[in-house]
Scaffold this active site. Structure first.
Site, PDB file in Angstrom:
ATOM      1  N   HIS A 126      -9.558   1.113   5.049  1.00 25.21           N
ATOM      2  CA  HIS A 126      -8.258   1.314   5.690  1.00 25.21           C
ATOM      3  C   HIS A 126      -8.445   2.314   6.831  1.00 25.21           C
ATOM      4  CE1 HIS A 126      -4.182   2.573   6.494  1.00 25.21           C
ATOM      5  NE2 HIS A 126      -3.785   1.463   5.905  1.00 25.21           N
ATOM      6  N   LYS A 148      -0.042   4.293  -0.228  1.00 27.04           N
ATOM      7  CA  LYS A 148      -0.705   5.483   0.340  1.00 27.04           C
ATOM      8  C   LYS A 148      -0.520   6.670  -0.613  1.00 27.04           C
ATOM      9  CE  LYS A 148      -0.062   3.339   4.760  1.00 27.04           C
ATOM     10  NZ  LYS A 148      -0.085   3.419   6.186  1.00 27.04           N
ATOM     11  N   GLY A 199       2.571   2.135  10.758  1.00 26.49           N
ATOM     12  CA  GLY A 199       3.530   3.230  10.608  1.00 26.49           C
ATOM     13  C   GLY A 199       4.255   3.600  11.892  1.00 26.49           C
ATOM     14  N   ASN A 216       0.856  -1.194   0.000  1.00 25.78           N
ATOM     15  CA  ASN A 216       0.000   0.000   0.000  1.00 25.78           C
ATOM     16  C   ASN A 216       0.886   1.237   0.000  1.00 25.78           C
ATOM     17  OD1 ASN A 216      -1.812   2.049   0.526  1.00 25.78           O
ATOM     18  ND2 ASN A 216      -2.302   1.369   2.616  1.00 25.78           N
ATOM     19  N   SER A 221       3.454  -2.167  10.269  1.00 26.70           N
ATOM     20  CA  SER A 221       4.909  -2.192  10.472  1.00 26.70           C
ATOM     21  C   SER A 221       5.575  -3.490  10.004  1.00 26.70           C
ATOM     22  CB  SER A 221       5.258  -1.911  11.944  1.00 26.70           C
ATOM     23  OG  SER A 221       4.862  -0.602  12.293  1.00 26.70           O
ATOM     24  N   GLU A 253      -6.841   4.742   7.845  1.00 28.75           N
ATOM     25  CA  GLU A 253      -6.628   6.156   7.490  1.00 28.75           C
ATOM     26  C   GLU A 253      -7.841   6.711   6.742  1.00 28.75           C
ATOM     27  OE1 GLU A 253      -2.814   5.549   5.613  1.00 28.75           O
ATOM     28  OE2 GLU A 253      -1.991   5.031   7.583  1.00 28.75           O
ATOM     29  N   GLU A 279      -5.348  -5.091  10.609  1.00 32.16           N
ATOM     30  CA  GLU A 279      -4.294  -4.092  10.811  1.00 32.16           C
ATOM     31  C   GLU A 279      -4.560  -3.328  12.107  1.00 32.16           C
ATOM     32  OE1 GLU A 279      -2.307  -2.723   6.960  1.00 32.16           O
ATOM     33  OE2 GLU A 279      -4.178  -1.637   7.080  1.00 32.16           O
TER      34      GLU A 279
END
Ligand code: PGA
Length: 248
Positions: A96, A12, A174, A10, A212, A98, A168
């Protein structure tokens, strides 16, 4: 697991078209190293066509990072699942964390987006996961229960095997903080059993872990029972690192 694991990268909101092209070209010439794995890249929308063109015929999937549930209509700025397929995408990330946080991608919307993606011939990757606060307050399973139940609620039973779910934990995305093998295994078993009990007798969908992931921990995570692949963020931006993860 008996099937080939899926490793998806991904990107992003990273990479210009030129950078995306360079990555795809490097990946294309090194694909032999990733034998035995299914691969997918999730570029920003602007690079879907260029990545899809270079990777055409290689079997590598090109997934978008979100999509709209309607076929078309007055939804300024949005792109439908059919348009994504038309642009060369073969799959789409949905929910996701985000997108849930930045763009209010709700469980209710996801209940429509997942079947819309399937109907357009795309592989939907439904992302689920708890925040640090939710984990610390002991509500991880309750959160996953709602996200998985709602997200899959519109999927016809016979299409369940075409859906990918990505677990996730938000606190691991991250941050460099990786969930322990035991935590991943517990939640993977929970999700698989939950789906099997509530939707289908055979939990045949792919379940990915994300958060991560790098070439340092990928082999260990892929060993975990009920984990069928990886969703990789930051570490997927470098072609050689992504190939190293695929190779693990
Ligand atoms: P990360 O991101 O690998 O950079 O933690 C994973 C993701 O957001 O899908």
């Amino acid at each position: 697991m008996s099937r080939r694991p899926l490793v998806a990268g991904n990107w992003k909101m990273f990479k210009t078209r030129a950078e995306a092209r360079a990555f795809a070209e490097t990946l294309a010439v090194n694909l032999a190293q990733a034998d035995g794995v299914e691969l997918a890249i999730c570029p920003p929308f602007t690079s879907i066509d260029v990545v899809a063109m270079i990777l055409q015929g290689t079997g590598v999937g090109v997934f978008r990072q979100t999509g709209h549930e309607s076929e078309n209509g007055a939804h300024t700025g949005e792109v439908s699942m059919g348009m994504l397929a038309d642009a060369g995408a073969s799959g789409v990330l949905l929910g996701h964390s985000e997108r849930r946080a930045d763009c209010a991608e709700t469980d209710q919307a996801l209940a429509r987006k997942v079947p819309a993606a399937l109907a357009a011939g795309l592989t939907p990757v439904l992302c689920v996961g708890e925040s640090e606060f939710e984990r610390d307050s002991g509500s991880t399973k309750a959160i996953l229960d709602v996200q998985v139940r709602e997200g899959l609620s519109g999927v016809p039973k016979d299409r369940l095997g075409d859906v990918v779910v990505a677990y996730e934990p938000i606190w691991a995305i991250g941050t460099g903080k990786i969930a322990t093998a035991q935590e991943i295994s517990q939640m993977a078993n929970f999700i698989k059993e939950f789906v099997s009990k509530n939707f289908s007798n055979i939990a045949e969908f792919y379940l990915l872990y994300g958060g991560s992931v790098s070439s340092k921990n990928s082999a260990e995570i892929l060993q975990i029972a009920n984990i069928d692949g990886l969703l990789v963020g930051g570490a997927s931006l470098d072609a050689n690192e992504f190939i190293a993860i695929a190779n693990s």
